[in-house]
Design an enzyme around this catalytic site. Structure first.
Site, PDB file in Angstrom:
ATOM      1  N   GLU A 256       0.939  -1.165  -0.079  1.00 17.48           N
ATOM      2  CA  GLU A 256      -0.152  -0.105   0.149  1.00 17.48           C
ATOM      3  C   GLU A 256       0.892   1.076   0.035  1.00 17.48           C
ATOM      4  O   GLU A 256       1.663   1.335   0.956  1.00 17.48           O
ATOM      5  CB  GLU A 256      -0.909  -0.098   1.278  1.00 17.48           C
ATOM      6  N   CYS A 290      -2.087   8.702   3.882  1.00 23.70           N
ATOM      7  CA  CYS A 290      -1.870   8.578   2.542  1.00 23.70           C
ATOM      8  C   CYS A 290      -3.064   8.932   1.613  1.00 23.70           C
ATOM      9  O   CYS A 290      -2.983   9.187   0.495  1.00 23.70           O
ATOM     10  CB  CYS A 290      -1.899   6.815   2.386  1.00 23.70           C
TER      11      CYS A 290
HETATM   12  P1  NAD Z   1       8.646   5.125   3.833  1.00 22.22           P
HETATM   13  O1  NAD Z   1       8.343   4.219   2.675  1.00 22.22           O
HETATM   14  O2  NAD Z   1       9.548   5.808   3.753  1.00 22.22           O
HETATM   15  O3  NAD Z   1       8.948   4.090   5.137  1.00 22.22           O
HETATM   16  C1  NAD Z   1       7.902   2.859   5.378  1.00 22.22           C
HETATM   17  C2  NAD Z   1       8.463   1.796   6.143  1.00 22.22           C
HETATM   18  O4  NAD Z   1       9.512   1.109   5.092  1.00 22.22           O
HETATM   19  C3  NAD Z   1       9.267   2.152   7.342  1.00 22.22           C
HETATM   20  O5  NAD Z   1       9.285   1.087   8.247  1.00 22.22           O
HETATM   21  C4  NAD Z   1      10.635   2.204   6.745  1.00 22.22           C
HETATM   22  O6  NAD Z   1      11.798   2.061   7.790  1.00 22.22           O
HETATM   23  C5  NAD Z   1      10.697   1.115   5.822  1.00 22.22           C
HETATM   24  N1  NAD Z   1      11.755   1.321   4.764  1.00 22.22           N
HETATM   25  C6  NAD Z   1      12.375   2.331   4.254  1.00 22.22           C
HETATM   26  N2  NAD Z   1      13.444   2.018   3.408  1.00 22.22           N
HETATM   27  C7  NAD Z   1      13.299   0.559   3.108  1.00 22.22           C
HETATM   28  C8  NAD Z   1      14.067  -0.294   2.313  1.00 22.22           C
HETATM   29  N3  NAD Z   1      15.032  -0.130   1.519  1.00 22.22           N
HETATM   30  N4  NAD Z   1      13.797  -1.633   2.608  1.00 22.22           N
HETATM   31  C9  NAD Z   1      12.488  -2.024   3.255  1.00 22.22           C
HETATM   32  N5  NAD Z   1      12.000  -1.175   3.985  1.00 22.22           N
HETATM   33  C10 NAD Z   1      12.332   0.222   4.051  1.00 22.22           C
HETATM   34  O7  NAD Z   1       7.018   5.601   4.197  1.00 22.22           O
HETATM   35  P2  NAD Z   1       6.714   6.762   5.711  1.00 22.22           P
HETATM   36  O8  NAD Z   1       7.616   8.271   5.449  1.00 22.22           O
HETATM   37  O9  NAD Z   1       6.926   6.156   6.788  1.00 22.22           O
HETATM   38  O10 NAD Z   1       5.400   6.751   5.287  1.00 22.22           O
HETATM   39  C11 NAD Z   1       4.596   7.798   4.219  1.00 22.22           C
HETATM   40  C12 NAD Z   1       4.373   7.143   3.165  1.00 22.22           C
HETATM   41  O11 NAD Z   1       3.527   5.781   3.323  1.00 22.22           O
HETATM   42  C13 NAD Z   1       3.555   8.104   2.246  1.00 22.22           C
HETATM   43  O12 NAD Z   1       3.942   7.842   0.724  1.00 22.22           O
HETATM   44  C14 NAD Z   1       2.190   7.356   2.420  1.00 22.22           C
HETATM   45  O13 NAD Z   1       1.331   8.022   1.319  1.00 22.22           O
HETATM   46  C15 NAD Z   1       2.221   6.214   2.527  1.00 22.22           C
HETATM   47  N6  NAD Z   1       1.101   5.626   3.316  1.00 22.22           N
HETATM   48  C16 NAD Z   1       0.405   4.648   2.321  1.00 22.22           C
HETATM   49  C17 NAD Z   1      -0.821   3.993   3.022  1.00 22.22           C
HETATM   50  C18 NAD Z   1      -1.855   3.222   2.328  1.00 22.22           C
HETATM   51  O14 NAD Z   1      -2.455   2.433   2.834  1.00 22.22           O
HETATM   52  N7  NAD Z   1      -1.714   3.354   1.023  1.00 22.22           N
HETATM   53  C19 NAD Z   1      -1.101   4.064   4.439  1.00 22.22           C
HETATM   54  C20 NAD Z   1      -0.214   4.929   4.940  1.00 22.22           C
HETATM   55  C21 NAD Z   1       1.021   5.790   4.489  1.00 22.22           C
END
Ligand code: NAD
Length: 512
Positions: A256, A290
């Site tokens: 997501e 999101c």
């Molecule tokens: P992010 O992608 O930076 O991080 C999300 C998670 O991924 C964190 O736990 C992070 O540590 C991990 N991560 C980062 N790099 C990684 C890698 N190389 N390999 C594996 N894991 C890794 O996102 P964020 O800043 O925490 O959240 C904001 C984003 O999330 C926005 O784009 C938002 O739209 C999205 N979001 C989507 C939904 C949905 O249901 N569609 C819900 C909430 C947030």
């Protein structure tokens, strides 16, 4: 750590195979409302800890998948009681480290509780199907089997509810899990895992791995013994995870991701409703949901009164201390988020936006100590080359885009790489049906903001917003494999599709 005031009260630990472990390098958890304040210190897990956590989950899987589904479900009833008991503390922790206002943090804890209650409630529901065969003596069953070890990698902006959307269905179905919370909000993740432990989930069924995304998250996502990755976060990281899964010979994922969601204000919209829906969609959680609306599409006939009143009301919104009941929303999460919003604010001007509310960093009084920003609102005609109306900003940044008819509004709505959430404001039942069917989204709303979710619905988007594996109630499809199981009740063998069952010495006869 040099520039910060060390007021660390929280101590992070991994939770692996039923034991709390610390050691090695640490990272700091900072308060977004007072960015010099360190809230806690957490171990910076990587490959070694990921190996241990996955091994513990694999070991626990053997017994957990054989445990009665009803017994697994009963542990969720206990967990629900513990969340109710600790609701206020959990909301406080969540508000402190994410910067969400307290009322919203509490609503998130309740959303998580609802998921736990839902999981308990579904434990006694039928899980498979009995299907008719073309051969009378055969019974056909479709049965769900757990996939194995699930890696749960979650974002900072819903650090309690989203992990439960994933851990709940995964564990109920008999999988075991390694949970990697966001490094921006490790404490609420840790508190949640402590409640799983207290509820009596056996060692190894839920493991907690702290660390940075590119270290702990990456090690988990690449791990050869992980069967499913449940990921919620940005498109860029989700795409990286999808690539890893495509290269693997067994791993699947449910991703997501981000959005460029929109509210669509039709010609017949009630202005008051349209204004409230837009303010909530664009600026609640400081635009860091999101599903936050980065765009409001407005019929040209309503443009002038709508824009004037929207700007007047947005000026009144209080972005401030998450613990002040008067605050509508809190700070951004970190400096990188501030830089990103400032970049897009500038870009909007370069792309010809007519700025109605300038936005920018809020630096009056105590606000200067946190990542606070004021909302930016601008008028922009739709155009193929404009990045600010296509890309996710994830902050208080809103484009008002005029349209002349429904067909144009639908085409503008669809003209982004994302497809997560859409709200249409109209009194006309024919009109909302058109938007319902022609817009690309995962969650659609009529006469509501484009934010808000209930756990017993699927939650997920299309295009860059999701890979077609929605979360919440629908996650069961990602964490189970549907197996076909056929039983013959006659003494001979009869094949389907008219195929002969004759073999040497046996012509499909019944045994005597
Ligand atoms: P992010 O992608 O930076 O991080 C999300 C998670 O991924 C964190 O736990 C992070 O540590 C991990 N991560 C980062 N790099 C990684 C890698 N190389 N390999 C594996 N894991 C890794 O996102 P964020 O800043 O925490 O959240 C904001 C984003 O999330 C926005 O784009 C938002 O739209 C999205 N979001 C989507 C939904 C949905 O249901 N569609 C819900 C909430 C947030």
């Amino acid at each position: 750590m040099a520039e910060t005031t060390l007021l660390a009260t929280w101590q992070g630990e991994h939770f692996i195979d039923g034991r709390w472990l610390c050691g090695g390098e640490l990272f700091e958890n900072m308060n977004p409302a007072r960015y010099r304040e360190v809230l806690g210190l957490y171990p910076r897990g990587a490959g070694r800890e990921a190996d241990a956590a996955v091994a513990a989950a694999r070991k626990a899987f053997a017994a957990w998948r054989r445990t009665s589904r009803l017994k697994r479900g009963e542990l969720f009833l206990r967990l629900a009681g513990l969340i109710q008991r600790d609701c206020d503390t959990l909301a406080t922790v969540l508000a402190r480290e994410s910067g969400k206002v307290l009322n919203e943090a509490r609503a998130e804890v309740i959303e998580g509780l609802h998921m736990v209650e839902y999981v308990f409630g579904t434990a006694r529901q039928p899980t498979g199907q009995v299907v008719e065969s073309e051969i009378e003596a055969k019974d056909l069953y479709v049965r769900r089997k757990p996939r194995g070890v699930v890696a749960v990698i979650t974002p900072w902006n819903f650090p309690f509810a989203v992990p439960l959307w994933m851990l709940g269905p995964s564990l109920l179905e008999g999988n075991t899990a390694v949970f990697k919370p966001s490094e921006e909000t490790p404490e609420i993740g840790q508190r949640l895992v402590r409640l799983f432990e207290e509820a009596g989930f056996p060692p190894g069924t839920v493991n907690l791995l702290h660390g940075l995304g590119e270290e702990a998250g990456d090690a988990l996502a690449r791990h050869p013994d992980v069967d499913v990755i449940c990921f919620t976060g940005s498109f860029e990281v989700g795409q990286h995870i999808r690539r890893l899964c495509a290269e693997s010979d067994r791993k699947t994922c449910a991703c997501e991701m981000g959005s460029k969601s929109a509210v669509i204000v039709c010609e017949d919209a009630r202005l008051e409703l349209a204004l409230s829906a837009t303010l909530l969609s664009a600026f609640k959680t400081t635009g860091q949901r999101c599903v936050s609306a980065g765009r409001v599409l407005v019929h040209r006939r309503l443009l002038e009164p709508f824009a004037r009143e929207l700007v007047a009301r947005a000026r009144q919104l209080k972005f401030g201390d998450p613990f002040d009941p008067a605050s509508f929303a809190g700070p951004l999460i970190n400096q990188a988020a501030v830089d990103k919003v400032q970049f897009y604010n500038k870009l909007a001007v370069q792309e010809g936006a007519q700025v109605l509310l300038a936005g920018g960093r809020a630096e009056e009084g105590e606000l200067a100590e946190g990542y606070f920003m004021r909302p930016m609102i601008y008028l922009q005609e739709h155009g193929a080359d404009k990045r600010t109306i296509r890309e996710e900003v994830f902050g208080p940044h809103l484009a008002i885009i005029p349209f002349d008819d429904d067909a144009q509004a639908i085409s503008i709505y669809n003209d982004t790489p994302y497809g997560l959430s859409m709200a249409v404001i109209t009194e006309d039942y024919r009109r909302w049906r058109l938007y319902r069917d022609e817009c690309e989204y995962g969650m659609g709303y009529v006469n509501l903001p484009c934010i808000g979710a209930e756990v017993h619905l699927p939650f997920g988007g299309v295009k860059r917003s999701g890979n077609g594996q929605p979360s919440a109630a629908a996650l069961v499809d990602s964490v189970t494999h549907r197996t076909a199981f056929t039983v013959n009740h006659e003494l001979g063998i009869t094949m389907a599709q008219g195929m002969s069952a004759a073999t040497p010495g046996h012509a499909g006869r019944r045994d005597a």
